[in-house]
Design an enzyme around this catalytic site. Sequence first.
Site, PDB file in Angstrom:
ATOM      1  N   ASP A  39       0.801  -1.309   0.110  1.00 28.84           N
ATOM      2  CA  ASP A  39      -0.011  -0.091  -0.040  1.00 28.84           C
ATOM      3  C   ASP A  39       0.955   1.317   0.013  1.00 28.84           C
ATOM      4  OD1 ASP A  39      -2.927   0.989   0.292  1.00 28.84           O
ATOM      5  OD2 ASP A  39      -1.540   2.159   1.675  1.00 28.84           O
TER       6      ASP A  39
ATOM      7  N   TYR B 295       3.105   9.790   0.686  1.00 25.39           N
ATOM      8  CA  TYR B 295       4.157   9.267   1.623  1.00 25.39           C
ATOM      9  C   TYR B 295       5.451   9.739   1.571  1.00 25.39           C
ATOM     10  CZ  TYR B 295       0.076   6.517   2.763  1.00 25.39           C
ATOM     11  OH  TYR B 295      -1.278   6.028   3.044  1.00 25.39           O
TER      12      TYR B 295
ATOM     13  N   LYS C 151      -1.951   6.054  -4.774  1.00 18.94           N
ATOM     14  CA  LYS C 151      -3.135   7.041  -4.285  1.00 18.94           C
ATOM     15  C   LYS C 151      -2.821   8.419  -5.090  1.00 18.94           C
ATOM     16  CE  LYS C 151      -3.616   4.626   0.090  1.00 18.94           C
ATOM     17  NZ  LYS C 151      -2.253   4.425   0.522  1.00 18.94           N
TER      18      LYS C 151
ATOM     19  N   HIS D 172      -7.364   9.680  -2.905  1.00 19.08           N
ATOM     20  CA  HIS D 172      -6.612   9.179  -1.557  1.00 19.08           C
ATOM     21  C   HIS D 172      -7.441   9.971  -0.424  1.00 19.08           C
ATOM     22  CE1 HIS D 172      -2.777   8.836   0.846  1.00 19.08           C
ATOM     23  NE2 HIS D 172      -3.548   8.646   1.750  1.00 19.08           N
TER      24      HIS D 172
END
Length: 324
Positions: free
Chosen positions: A46, A51, A79, A112
């Site tokens: 994921d 990030y 995402k 997201h």
Amino acid sequence: MSFGKHITFSTGAQLPQIGLGTWMSQPKEVENAVEFAVRNGYRHLDLAMIYENQHEVGAALKKVIPSVVKREELFLTSKLWNSAHQAAWAEKELDETLKQLGTDYLDLYLVHWPIAFPPGNGLNPPHATKEDEIAIDTTTSLVETWKAMIALPKSKVRSIGVSNFTIDQLKGIIEATGVVPVVNQIEAHPLLPQDDLVAYCKAQNIHITAYSPLGNNLIGRPKLTEHPVVKEVARKLDATPAQVLIAWGVYRGYSVIPKSVHEDRILSNFKQVELSKEDYEKVTAIGHGNYTRFNIPYTYKPKWDVNIFDEPIEKAAALKVKIH
Ligand SMILES: NC(=O)c1ccc[n+]([C@@H]2O[C@H](COP(=O)([O-])OP(=O)(O)OC[C@H]3O[C@@H](n4cnc5c(N)ncnc54)[C@H](OP(=O)(O)O)[C@@H]3O)[C@@H](O)[C@H]2O)c1
């Protein structure tokens, strides 16, 4: 080696039920974590642009493809970030994600958050006048973004879905386009069962992926792995508390994506244990009268001044989600 159980999507695609989360996995840590996880059976990762570690995930993938796995044996989810929700930006950001990961397609691409930021000014564009706030794009709707997702080339994205969407937000995009997201990735643990949302998704054949399954908390409370009832069930099953919480999500039919950068936890989190109905109910009961949503962007610093989930604390937000 066991590769774990799979979920079959409405499209027929197969999703490994336990995946590795990567949010807040630090530089150097995440490369090791991903490489170690894949070498030890994980096939579902994921990921997300926000990030800011996808290039490191890409470095790890280079080490394991094709020596350990073929690309098509992995299930990569990433995402679309809020600052690329506009029709002209979505594919550009997807291309950047593919470049960072060193792959030419994703298995699943999610919106997201149901919130757009203005594009072209970084991932977290500052508000023009309010220092402690992020700028929100109040003109781009969820329907526009969902149409941009639908228009992405199938060669680059096998399935599309959403994350952090409520029933009304899901209904809005489905009614406007006739296209049902394959997945809704949501915060899901015993303190946040969201039974209505889960039932709606089930009726629409939208699979739920559970994030923060261990109750990763942003508000300074002990993690759910420390809860005495979770510990007691774990002792009885000769399992870890994290395995019990992951099994709770599995019992409810979710796929579950615990994050760890520690090898022992990466291994044990992947080892599925099964809960009896009685143990499931015991763990469920810890949420009774103890409802807690940890991840609320209105409480972030800098904050997003928008009401997403209609939680009491969000009622003071200036903006609502723009569905149409
Ligand atoms: N769509 C979204 O908006 C969204 C939001 C949040 C998260 N996510 C995704 O979901 C993933 C998981 O959620 P999360 O990271 O919020 O929380 P989580 O997986 O519930 O918890 C992660 C925390 O638990 C620790 N941990 C891991 N295994 C453990 C074990 N066996 N025993 C005790 N502690 C353990 C980790 O530390 P160590 O790493 O030090 O082991 C980390 O501090 C994310 O990484 C991300 O991929 C998505």
